[in-house]
Design an enzyme around this catalytic site. Sequence first.
Site, mmCIF file in Angstrom:
data_model
loop_
_atom_site.group_PDB
_atom_site.id
_atom_site.type_symbol
_atom_site.label_atom_id
_atom_site.label_comp_id
_atom_site.label_asym_id
_atom_site.label_seq_id
_atom_site.Cartn_x
_atom_site.Cartn_y
_atom_site.Cartn_z
ATOM 1 C CB ILE A 1 -0.950 -0.044 1.214
ATOM 2 C CG1 ILE A 1 -1.909 -1.239 1.061
ATOM 3 C CG2 ILE A 1 -1.729 1.258 1.371
ATOM 4 C CD1 ILE A 1 -2.490 -1.735 2.360
ATOM 5 C CG ASP A 2 4.493 3.289 2.539
ATOM 6 O OD1 ASP A 2 3.878 4.364 2.412
ATOM 7 O OD2 ASP A 2 5.494 3.169 3.271
ATOM 8 C CG ASP A 3 6.603 0.553 -2.720
ATOM 9 O OD1 ASP A 3 7.466 1.102 -3.416
ATOM 10 O OD2 ASP A 3 6.870 -0.071 -1.681
#
Length: 656
Positions: A397-399
């Site tokens: 999700i961060d990327d």
Amino acid sequence: MTVTHSRPQGRAATTPAQALARARDHLLGLQHGQGWWQGELETNVTMDAEDLLLREFLQIRTREQTEASARWIASKQREDGTWANFYGGPGDLSTTVEAYVALRLAGHKPAEPHMARAAEWIRAGGGIPATRVFTRIWLAMFGEWPWDDLPVMPPELIYLPAWFPLNVYDWAYWARQTLVPLTIVGTLRPVRPLPFTLNELAGPPARPGDPPRRPGRTDRPGPGPGWAALFGGLDRGLHGYERRAHGAAPVRAVRRAAMRRCAEWIIARQEKDGCWGGIQPPWVYSLIALHLLGYGLDHPVIKRGLAGLERFTIIEDTPDGPVRRLEACQSPVWDTVLAVVALADAGLPPDHAALTAAAGWLLDEEITGPGDWQVRRPELAPGGWAFEFDNDIYPDIDDTAEVVLALRRAHSPAGPRGDAARASAIERGVRWMAGMQSRDGGWGAFDADNTSPLPPKLPFCDFGAVVDPPSADVTAHVVEALAAEGLAGSRAARRGVVWLLRAQEDDGSWFGRWGANYVYGTGAVVPALIAAGVKPGKPAIRRAVAWLEEHQNADGGWGEDMRSYDDPGLAGRGESTASQTAWALLALLAAGEGGLGDAAVERGVRWLVEHQREDGTWDEPQYTGTGFPRDFYLNYHLYRLVFPVTALGRYVAGTS
């Protein structure tokens, strides 16, 4: 194509604009010909020690590999004989034991001064019995620790449905992929003796009831008396089951079937480059588990796995001979999106060749297939990005949030049709990202609602985070990406903002899960809240600004030592670094503190200018990235460049 630019020559930069130009040109010169950036991901020497142990176990270790790895490991030993988990950190017992064993494999003798110092320190710290479970598993495979004295994790766990407590999907992706092969290893209990013993590492006998202690660190809180009794009883029960599994025929049949199911699960998750999860722990344990089940070294799965390790291996010439080290992971997607954002903030137009090349590569990296994330979100369509070149089963999700932010700043290389493809990819990414929101309104890194309290309480779990709950930094990046797409008013974004406001520490900072630590968390959250519409004058923002100003170092920079994960009293305290100074500046600039004459911002910018190297980058031996709080840390070699470029770019744009 590779983009190269001439770099300024002569004296160091004296203005922020000059420093920005130097750093921008240096960053442009690092772009790969296919459009991506990748900096080294530096960790501790357990990666290199375990690589030699893996090769010893599989009987494929060569003299050249051993000598080159041993040179690297020995170069990282400290004067007191120990090895640390991060630059400037305290000696770590398990890391020191693993490094010591690796050097013994390379022919270093116990009587040599550097080895004797290490052994003395190990003995004083309790010896092998005081090491973590993973270290003792490695030693058990070589006959230096009894399998009966290790916690049991049976392969039958693979049968537990996703709704049942302690099923494999209750574990974080990195722990899940490590756990499954280890259930096979722990069941088969291999012993392949080393060509030496480790009797010299025996520590003083422990008194009954004494817990293991690890020198140089604060003891982690235990599960509490009630939980300890429950899970201690569970472990004793599992040991009993383990004994029966080798006896009664029906139990043996179930056990064999469970191991076959585990093997199928493992093989289904091997990536096309041969890795598992794009990270070292599940990779090496999967190779060992499959090998123990009869998969030979010439089997395609094993061959791909071993060949893939070579791409993670760095060989470097030194005056003492070549050194060999292994990256625990690689971060090309993450590095690329941070570079794109930095260069856009430095003033490059969206149609600049470097940005269009990066956008084209990122579009090719989109993951549109299935993954373990669907266990919790079965109706959600795919559309995310991974951290690595190959980790398609585990987009994160961060990327994905940062890819969305980066693609907004760059045009596609194919003109209008390419930009339509870019817009579609962004739309899919936003939909997937929003759909991965956890019930409490925050976002974890890889899974939704991966918040079970049970896995961390097991005796098996004495190292690293084993669940993936929402964190402030990931939630902030998602909120910022949603806001950039005009979705600040959406239900997902509003719930994310509420989560962030509730997560603020009493002192005004935010905890950093994936970077060190409160400076990272605060540096991520403040820009996100401002982007989502929180006014700079609101109390949450003013408290965060005050915290950053209070923790600015006397030299004008910011820094935070990894020990703040153990001791909150060290929050925001540490030697100034380029990346952490940039994080603080990004928060202050977003909060409106960037006007000329603002003392904290001006001093921080001046620190970056004065500490820049002639080639445009910064020295940063300190580790500022986090793998597992309290246990495993990272030095992203591009952090020292991409974040200062972003901060200086926003500062120069705001003051010009």
